[in-house]
Design an enzyme around this catalytic site. Structure first.
Site, PDB file in Angstrom:
ATOM      1  N   GLY A   1       0.788  -1.135  -0.148  1.00 27.80           N
ATOM      2  CA  GLY A   1      -0.322  -0.069  -0.036  1.00 27.80           C
ATOM      3  C   GLY A   1       0.778   1.315   0.141  1.00 27.80           C
ATOM      4  O   GLY A   1       2.112   1.059  -0.490  1.00 27.80           O
TER       5      GLY A   1
ATOM      6  N   VAL B   1       2.536   2.753   2.523  1.00 31.33           N
ATOM      7  CA  VAL B   1       3.598   2.568   3.110  1.00 31.33           C
ATOM      8  C   VAL B   1       4.811   1.461   2.368  1.00 31.33           C
ATOM      9  O   VAL B   1       5.724   1.533   2.190  1.00 31.33           O
ATOM     10  CB  VAL B   1       3.687   2.155   4.407  1.00 31.33           C
ATOM     11  CG1 VAL B   1       4.789   2.035   5.339  1.00 31.33           C
ATOM     12  CG2 VAL B   1       2.602   3.026   5.485  1.00 31.33           C
TER      13      VAL B   1
ATOM     14  N   ALA C   1       4.871   0.837  -0.604  1.00 32.23           N
ATOM     15  CA  ALA C   1       5.332   1.200  -1.895  1.00 32.23           C
ATOM     16  C   ALA C   1       6.559   2.061  -1.532  1.00 32.23           C
ATOM     17  O   ALA C   1       7.474   2.126  -2.547  1.00 32.23           O
ATOM     18  CB  ALA C   1       4.177   2.119  -2.772  1.00 32.23           C
TER      19      ALA C   1
ATOM     20  N   VAL D   1      24.410  -0.608   6.427  1.00 35.19           N
ATOM     21  CA  VAL D   1      24.406  -2.058   6.703  1.00 35.19           C
ATOM     22  C   VAL D   1      25.613  -2.658   7.011  1.00 35.19           C
ATOM     23  O   VAL D   1      25.868  -3.478   8.083  1.00 35.19           O
ATOM     24  CB  VAL D   1      23.275  -2.702   6.325  1.00 35.19           C
ATOM     25  CG1 VAL D   1      23.399  -4.196   6.585  1.00 35.19           C
ATOM     26  CG2 VAL D   1      21.621  -2.018   6.225  1.00 35.19           C
TER      27      VAL D   1
ATOM     28  N   ARG E   1      -2.087  -8.362  -2.648  1.00 37.18           N
ATOM     29  CA  ARG E   1      -3.300  -9.171  -3.041  1.00 37.18           C
ATOM     30  C   ARG E   1      -3.936  -9.367  -4.361  1.00 37.18           C
ATOM     31  O   ARG E   1      -4.214 -10.256  -4.550  1.00 37.18           O
ATOM     32  CB  ARG E   1      -4.598  -8.364  -2.155  1.00 37.18           C
ATOM     33  CG  ARG E   1      -4.381  -8.526  -0.652  1.00 37.18           C
ATOM     34  CD  ARG E   1      -5.749  -8.126   0.002  1.00 37.18           C
ATOM     35  NE  ARG E   1      -5.822  -8.033   1.308  1.00 37.18           N
ATOM     36  CZ  ARG E   1      -5.521  -7.052   2.431  1.00 37.18           C
ATOM     37  NH1 ARG E   1      -5.017  -5.812   1.638  1.00 37.18           N
ATOM     38  NH2 ARG E   1      -5.339  -7.036   3.539  1.00 37.18           N
TER      39      ARG E   1
ATOM     40  N   GLU F   1       8.842   0.340  15.383  1.00 36.81           N
ATOM     41  CA  GLU F   1       8.880   1.908  15.775  1.00 36.81           C
ATOM     42  C   GLU F   1       7.656   2.481  14.747  1.00 36.81           C
ATOM     43  O   GLU F   1       7.070   3.355  15.428  1.00 36.81           O
ATOM     44  CB  GLU F   1      10.166   2.254  15.141  1.00 36.81           C
ATOM     45  CG  GLU F   1      10.198   3.840  15.325  1.00 36.81           C
ATOM     46  CD  GLU F   1      10.403   4.391  16.661  1.00 36.81           C
ATOM     47  OE1 GLU F   1       9.418   4.944  17.363  1.00 36.81           O
ATOM     48  OE2 GLU F   1      11.239   4.006  17.357  1.00 36.81           O
TER      49      GLU F   1
ATOM     50  N   ASP G   1      -7.685   3.241  17.449  1.00 37.64           N
ATOM     51  CA  ASP G   1      -6.409   3.491  17.064  1.00 37.64           C
ATOM     52  C   ASP G   1      -5.359   3.902  18.038  1.00 37.64           C
ATOM     53  O   ASP G   1      -4.465   3.278  18.471  1.00 37.64           O
ATOM     54  CB  ASP G   1      -6.329   4.281  15.673  1.00 37.64           C
ATOM     55  CG  ASP G   1      -4.891   4.516  15.134  1.00 37.64           C
ATOM     56  OD1 ASP G   1      -4.203   3.726  14.394  1.00 37.64           O
ATOM     57  OD2 ASP G   1      -4.291   5.695  15.482  1.00 37.64           O
TER      58      ASP G   1
ATOM     59  N   LYS H   1      -2.246   2.098  20.269  1.00 33.38           N
ATOM     60  CA  LYS H   1      -0.969   3.036  20.386  1.00 33.38           C
ATOM     61  C   LYS H   1      -0.533   3.214  21.798  1.00 33.38           C
ATOM     62  O   LYS H   1       0.659   2.753  22.459  1.00 33.38           O
ATOM     63  CB  LYS H   1      -0.955   4.339  19.691  1.00 33.38           C
ATOM     64  CG  LYS H   1      -0.939   3.756  18.059  1.00 33.38           C
ATOM     65  CD  LYS H   1      -0.987   5.144  17.309  1.00 33.38           C
ATOM     66  CE  LYS H   1      -1.324   4.953  15.931  1.00 33.38           C
ATOM     67  NZ  LYS H   1      -1.554   6.127  15.023  1.00 33.38           N
TER      68      LYS H   1
END
Length: 437
Positions: free
Chosen positions: A19, A21, A23, A40, A52, A134, A206, A210
């Site tokens: 979606g 994020v 992408a 790294v 999907r 995070e 939501d 959190k």
């Protein structure tokens, strides 16, 4: 770049969900490949992306796309799984399979983590891999890692913040324009700030998820979403925002996690509700879809984290931070911090939490009404801090702001007011936060 870095085997990454994020995560992995390799100590290579619908056009090599997330997670060349599908199932099983298979996991799934962090953290500990999340709280704002690492040697007393951008946009717009809730919610939908079904946001679900995550980390105690007292913003009116201004306040949906000391012990309170916040408080100036979290620690004092709490690129930034940490640990043989629940503090009922109340009511305009109303507060040892009377006749309105008292006493007082002949209607009840008295 050193020859050692160039020759190290790649870290295989599986991305579940593409979606907004997902992408952005894929874009960053591809566009910043050289920098990420240097940071790294090895290349990060996308092994596959689970989606999907394969027919939807996407900016990625179609050979990397698959609808079989379980098969992608089980691949031997996958070292880290990035879970961005959301919801409980199948995300829970996919993450658990990844962890037990020796793969580290990065997730932004607050609903899942609010209830199953213990189970998943246990699986990560048994397999000696990492579980990072995070991005599950406050998007791009780094708050999980500071709580787990930077403040690991301190005692956190309180975590409070605005952690839902949709509700903050709605309340900010109501405050600025004077428009009502329904009108502002519709506008938020048109602008893309509210989902077609906004219940999770405006109902406080939501933010409660959190809050559970924040409380668990801050107080070394496992707290689930079911432990969080929750109220949404659907009953907040334009009149409430206008009245708040007269008390030099605004209204924000707050997630509050704090230590409550009393009755010979220490407990954890986790709660979400709309509250009056003084304009002098740092959270009062957080407007639009932005988020902010204020942490109060014994030695560090007050710390504030502010920024974009949602959106593809901001949330992807937090995901990438976790991904780099997990990849570094794979390369160098380290591990991130484990779940800490040693304190095992009980969760306090909202009834026992000291709060302040703002009560707005329509009353009969006759002598003695104020004394009768004040008497109901006095019966329950609730001290009144301020009273404002507006209008006359059938439009007479009385606003009472209290000092701190146990929430049970405050709510019982409101119930008693609703039964009084002199009170036509209790129009609104909100709590007040961010004050010293």
């Amino acid at each position: 770049m050193t020859e050692a870095v160039q020759n190290r085997p790649a870290i295989g990454v599986a991305v579940l969900g593409m979606g907004n994020v997902g992408a952005e995560v894929v874009r960053i992995l591809e566009e910043n490949a050289d920098d990420l390799r240097a940071r790294v100590g090895a290349p990060l290579e996308i092994r596959g992306v689970a989606v999907r619908d394969l027919s939807k056009p996407r900016k990625i090599d179609s050979a990397l796309l698959t609808t079989d997330a379980a098969a992608l997670v089980a691949r031997d060349d996958v070292d880290i799984v990035v879970e961005l599908v959301g919801g409980i199932d199948p995300a829970r099983e996919l993450i658990r399979t990844a962890l037990t298979g020796g793969k580290s996991v990065v997730s932004a799934n607050k609903a899942l983590l609010a209830d199953y962090t213990g189970e998943l953290a246990g699986a990560a500990a048994d397999a000696k891999v990492d579980l990072y999340f995070e991005a599950a709280v406050a998007g791009a704002i780094p708050v999980i890692r500071p709580l787990m690492q930077s403040l690991a040697g301190d005692k956190v007393e309180r975590v409070a913040g605005i952690v839902n951008g949709t509700t903050n946009f709605i309340l900010s717009a109501m405050d600025e324009t004077g428009a009502g809730y329904d009108e502002t919610l519709a506008e938020a939908g048109r602008l893309g700030y509210a989902e077609a079904d906004p219940t999770a946001d405006v109902g406080g679900y939501d933010a409660a998820a959190k809050a559970a995550i924040l409380a668990s980390i801050a107080f070394h105690t496992r707290v689930t979403a079911a432990d969080v007292y929750r109220e949404g913003i659907t009953e907040v009116t334009a009149d409430d925002l206008a009245a708040a201004k007269k008390f030099d306040c605004t209204v924000k949906l707050l997630a509050i996690c704090e230590r409550v000391v009393g009755d010979g012990g220490e407990r954890v309170s986790a709660r979400v509700y709309p509250a009056l916040v003084p304009l002098s408080h740092p959270l009062a100036s957080v407007n639009g879809a932005f988020n902010a979290v204020v942490v109060e620690a014994e030695n560090a004092g007050r710390l504030m984290f502010y920024g974009q709490g949602a959106g593809g690129a901001p949330t992807a930034s937090a995901v990438m931070g976790d991904l780099v940490m997990a990849a570094r640990n794979k390369v160098h043989g380290g591990r991130g911090p484990l779940e800490s629940t040693y304190a095992e503090l009980p969760v306090a009922s909202i009834d026992d939490v000291p709060t302040r109340y703002y009560v707005s009511m329509r009353v009969a305009d006759r002598p003695g009404v104020l004394a009768q109303v004040a008497g109901e507060f006095s019966k329950r040892a609730v001290s009144i801090a301020a009273v404002r009377q507006e209008g006359a006749g059938d439009d007479a309105r009385l606003i009472v702001v209290t000092h701190r008292a146990p929430d049970r006493a405050q709510s019982e007082t409101v119930a008693a007011l609703e039964d009084m002949d002199a009170v036509i209607k209790v129009s609104s009840v909100l709590r007040m936060e961010g004050t010293d008295d």
